[in-house]
Design a protein around this motif. Structure first.
Motif, short mmCIF file in Angstrom:
data_model
loop_
_atom_site.label_atom_id
_atom_site.label_comp_id
_atom_site.label_asym_id
_atom_site.label_seq_id
_atom_site.Cartn_x
_atom_site.Cartn_y
_atom_site.Cartn_z
N PRO A 231 0.81 -1.23 0.00
CA PRO A 231 0.00 0.00 0.00
C PRO A 231 0.84 1.27 0.00
CG PRO A 231 -0.01 -1.02 2.17
CD PRO A 231 0.69 -1.97 1.26
N GLN A 232 2.09 1.19 0.46
CA GLN A 232 2.90 2.38 0.63
C GLN A 232 3.20 3.08 -0.70
OE1 GLN A 232 3.56 3.74 3.50
NE2 GLN A 232 4.54 5.48 2.46
N LYS A 233 3.45 2.28 -1.76
CA LYS A 233 3.81 2.91 -3.04
C LYS A 233 2.61 3.65 -3.65
CE LYS A 233 3.06 -1.09 -6.12
NZ LYS A 233 3.73 -2.00 -7.08
N TYR A 234 1.39 3.23 -3.29
CA TYR A 234 0.21 3.95 -3.75
C TYR A 234 0.05 5.25 -2.98
CZ TYR A 234 -1.18 -0.16 -6.44
OH TYR A 234 -1.23 -1.19 -7.35
N ARG A 235 0.35 5.21 -1.66
CA ARG A 235 0.24 6.41 -0.84
C ARG A 235 1.27 7.46 -1.25
NH1 ARG A 235 0.09 2.51 3.65
NH2 ARG A 235 -2.09 2.06 4.17
N GLU A 236 2.46 7.01 -1.63
CA GLU A 236 3.53 7.95 -1.99
C GLU A 236 3.18 8.78 -3.20
OE1 GLU A 236 6.98 5.59 -2.47
OE2 GLU A 236 7.33 5.30 -0.31
N ILE A 237 2.53 8.17 -4.16
CA ILE A 237 2.17 8.90 -5.38
C ILE A 237 0.83 9.61 -5.25
CG2 ILE A 237 0.91 7.06 -6.57
CD1 ILE A 237 2.42 7.84 -9.12
N GLY A 238 0.10 9.31 -4.16
CA GLY A 238 -1.19 9.95 -3.94
C GLY A 238 -2.36 9.24 -4.57
N ALA A 239 -2.15 8.00 -5.01
CA ALA A 239 -3.24 7.23 -5.65
C ALA A 239 -4.09 6.55 -4.59
CB ALA A 239 -2.66 6.19 -6.60
N LYS A 240 -5.38 6.45 -4.87
CA LYS A 240 -6.31 5.78 -3.97
C LYS A 240 -6.90 4.57 -4.67
CE LYS A 240 -7.71 9.83 -1.27
NZ LYS A 240 -8.85 10.66 -0.81
N ASP B 268 -12.05 4.62 5.47
CA ASP B 268 -10.98 5.05 4.58
C ASP B 268 -10.38 3.84 3.88
OD1 ASP B 268 -8.97 6.27 3.26
OD2 ASP B 268 -8.01 7.15 5.02
N ALA B 269 -10.32 3.88 2.55
CA ALA B 269 -9.78 2.74 1.80
C ALA B 269 -8.31 2.50 2.10
CB ALA B 269 -9.98 2.96 0.30
N ASP B 270 -7.61 3.54 2.57
CA ASP B 270 -6.19 3.38 2.88
C ASP B 270 -5.97 2.42 4.04
OD1 ASP B 270 -5.49 5.05 0.85
OD2 ASP B 270 -5.41 6.85 2.11
N LYS B 271 -7.02 2.16 4.81
CA LYS B 271 -6.88 1.20 5.91
C LYS B 271 -6.73 -0.22 5.40
CE LYS B 271 -9.53 3.95 9.26
NZ LYS B 271 -10.73 3.97 10.12
N GLY B 272 -7.06 -0.46 4.15
CA GLY B 272 -6.88 -1.79 3.58
C GLY B 272 -8.13 -2.63 3.56
N VAL B 273 -9.31 -2.01 3.64
CA VAL B 273 -10.57 -2.75 3.54
C VAL B 273 -11.11 -2.56 2.12
CG1 VAL B 273 -12.91 -3.05 4.41
CG2 VAL B 273 -11.08 -2.42 5.98
N VAL B 274 -11.16 -3.64 1.36
CA VAL B 274 -11.64 -3.59 -0.02
C VAL B 274 -12.94 -4.38 -0.10
CG1 VAL B 274 -11.13 -4.17 -2.41
CG2 VAL B 274 -9.29 -3.40 -0.91
N ILE B 275 -13.96 -3.76 -0.68
CA ILE B 275 -15.27 -4.39 -0.80
C ILE B 275 -15.42 -4.93 -2.22
CG2 ILE B 275 -17.73 -4.14 -0.40
CD1 ILE B 275 -16.03 -3.43 2.00
#
Length: 608
Positions: free
Chosen positions: A189-198, A303-310
């Motif tokens: 998940p970190q590489k997505y946060r670094e670029i600002g992608a959700k 928040d999707a950044d928490k790692g919960v995907v539906i």
């Protein structure tokens, strides 16, 4: 993984038993225990006991007299006797120095009677049953305890216990590629946060039944090695108002606690139908709407950044509420379509891993024989082949088993004991040869693979199987017309040979009419209407009904055009059979004797 129990059903059974017990106690047990031991006596005995001085006390009631007598051991015994019109009774009691009183009847409040005789015992038994049912379910391995109102029934697969990976999914390369992003996000998940992608909060898997939507969801969880919550949309809807919304809250609470994880909601259209469709108010489903509203709120709240995907699956995307599909909710749609030729072959190979296969298995031939089959259909074909091999006493599956299983899935089992007269059998032979001969003499028809007149459990008395050499994605006008002509070949053969017609062409007529109407209304293959859209399909994934978009006058013209196409195809089939009448008789005789012939045998006789 533990076996899931149904605590609601179990507790409901206990509640019904409790009600029965309470009724029995109020009717028989309680009165027997609460009433003291009283002996009935006649009025003369009562007067004798009073005169002898044995009566200690007397209670005079409305319709009876109760009195207490001391026995020889000095114990009090209660007696009751009927009350008579005795004006001297009071004087007798006074002279005998007996304590007496008159009981003034006083009725308890109906509410008090209800509480004491029904509510209180019922509550006591509810508590006992809840305790016992919780212990019983734990012993059975359910561990669910008493009924938990508002608790989610989601099955939880910890880590990679789904047992599925992308290697178990075949024929859905595009869907796997789209879902690979979800797996990568859960891993890194970190590489997505670094670029600002959700990453999308919700991913909707859309496709016909049996294409592997649930399998794909499990494979995503297996690849990600995260907890996997699986629940069906119907499990949210209960008869208790507000229960579905409570279960949604509990599901998301559990998912947030176990993040990163995947939540999979199967058949989401059960709760996600458009709220405009119900109309609200009268005829609406308030419980379903409350559940949907709660689902929308929960998806906005985490928040999707928490790692919960539906992940959700449906085969009716057109019925879903627009609010459910807007950005920030289920904004990623992954189509899970019916597999193509290469996909069907790959699926067959995946399912064949679990079955002992013989030498020389041609999966490509089976894949070509099953156009339009879903993954579930292909899995069933492999399983039917294995069952047939066991029935015939073999330890491995042969090509013939797979070919027969295709026919079983398409047309049903053989009716070997069906009684058919020789005349009808001969008519069926000419009918099927008529199909095959017309198909063979047209340039745009698929090659004949097999002809049989063995009846099947689906009701078919015989059939002609055609298999294309490759995958057909588009259908030309000529191919469509040749298909209709092939369908007309059976009826045309009956007319040519027997100068009459039978009911055997009913399915042919239905299929030919369906293609001819589609040519006119949807494919733009009619000169009269050119490329005008005349009808629409309501649900393409379920082969739903079609709706005309035209006036009654235009509808009548459509019928005329469809009839013209069918008549032209019928005339072509009759002409082909008339030109090859000798071969028609020769092939029908050959099929009548053998009952089943292959495409190679058919072409050999036809070319001889």
């Amino acid at each position: 993984m533990k076996t899931e129990k149904n605590p609601q059903k179990t507790t409901l059974i206990y509640l019904l038993i409790s009600v029965g017990i309470v009724v029995l106690l109020n009717a028989f047990i309680f009165p027997a225990f609460l009433r003291p031991q009283i002996t009935e006596a006649d009025y003369g005995t009562f007067l004798t006991q009073v005169e002898q001085g044995h009566v200690k006390s007397v209670e005079i009631r409305e319709d009876e007299i109760g009195f207490t007598v001391k026995d020889e051991k000095g114990n009090d015994k209660l007696y009751v006797t009927g009350r008579l019109d005795d004006p001297e009774l009071v004087d007798r009691l006074y002279q005998a120095k007996v304590e007496f009183s008159k009981v003034i009847p006083r009725e308890n409040s109906p509410l008090v009677n209800l509480l004491l005789t029904w509510v209180l015992p019922f509550l006591v038994f509810i508590a006992i049953v809840q305790l016992l049912s919780g212990r019983l379910l734990k012993k059975l391995g359910g561990g669910a305890g008493p009924m938990k109102f508002g608790k989610s029934n989601a099955k939880i697969y910890v880590e990679a216990q789904t047992g599925k990976t992308f290697g178990d999914v075949a024929g859905q390369d595009e869907a796997k590629e789209a879902l690979q992003e979800v797996v990568d996000f859960l891993h890194n998940p970190q590489k997505y946060r670094e670029i600002g992608a959700k990453i999308p909060k919700g991913v909707l898997l859309v496709g016909p039944p049996g294409t592997g939507k649930t399998l794909l969801a499990k494979a995503v969880a297996g690849e990600s090695k995260v907890p996997f919550f699986s629940i069906s949309g119907s499990e949210f809807v209960e008869m208790f108002v507000g229960m579905g919304a409570a279960r949604v809250r509990d599901l998301f609470k559990q998912a947030t606690a176990k993040a990163p994880c995947i939540v999979f909601i199967d058949e989401i259209d059960t709760i996600g139908k458009s709220r405009n469709a119900s109309g609200g108010g009268i005829g609406g489903n308030d419980e379903r709407e409350q559940t949907l509203n709660q689902l929308l709120t929960e998806m906005d709240g985490f928040d999707a950044d928490k790692g919960v995907v539906i992940l959700a699956a449906t085969n009716r995307p057109e019925t879903l509420d627009k609010a459910l599909l807007r950005p920030g909710r289920f904004d990623r749609r992954v189509p899970v379509e019916l597999p193509d030729l290469a996909g069907r072959e790959a699926i067959l190979r995946v399912h064949a891993r679990k079955v002992k296969m013989g030498e020389g298995i041609d999966f490509n031939a089976i894949a070509r024989a099953t156009p339009g089959a879903s993954g579930a259909d292909l899995a069933n074909i492999v399983n039917e082949a294995a069952l047939r091999a066991v029935k015939l006493g073999r330890s491995h599956v042969l090509q013939s088993d797979l070919e027969e299983s295709v026919e079983v899935v398409i047309a049903g089992y053989q009716r070997k004991n069906a009684v058919i007269s020789m005349k009808d059998k001969l008519t069926i032979a000419y009918h099927e040869v008529g199909h095959a001969l017309v198909a063979a003499k047209q340039s745009h028809s698929a090659p004949v693979h097999k002809i049989t007149i063995v009846p099947r459990t689906s009701g078919a008395l015989g059939y002609t199987m055609q298999i294309d050499e490759g995958e057909q994605v588009l259908m030309t006008k000529e191919q469509a017309f040749d298909k209709i002509s092939t369908y007309m070949g059976g009826r045309a053969a009956e007319e040519l040979v027997f100068q009459t017609v039978t009911s055997g062409a009913s399915n042919d007529i239905e299929q030919a009419t369906k293609i001819a109407r589609a040519m006119v209304t949807r494919f733009g293959m009619s000169e009269q209407f050119d490329m005008m859209a005349l009808e629409t399909v309501n649900n393409p994934y379920l082969g739903g009904d079609t709706s005309l978009l035209v006036s009654a006058v235009t509808s009548a013209k459509i019928d005329e055009e469809v009839l013209r196409i069918i008549k032209s195809a019928h005339e072509r089939a009759s002409r082909i059979l008339e030109e090859n009448k000798q071969k028609l008789h020769e092939l029908a005789k050959y099929l009548f004797e053998k009952e089943t012939i292959s495409g190679e045998e058919f072409m050999a006789v036809l070319g001889a």
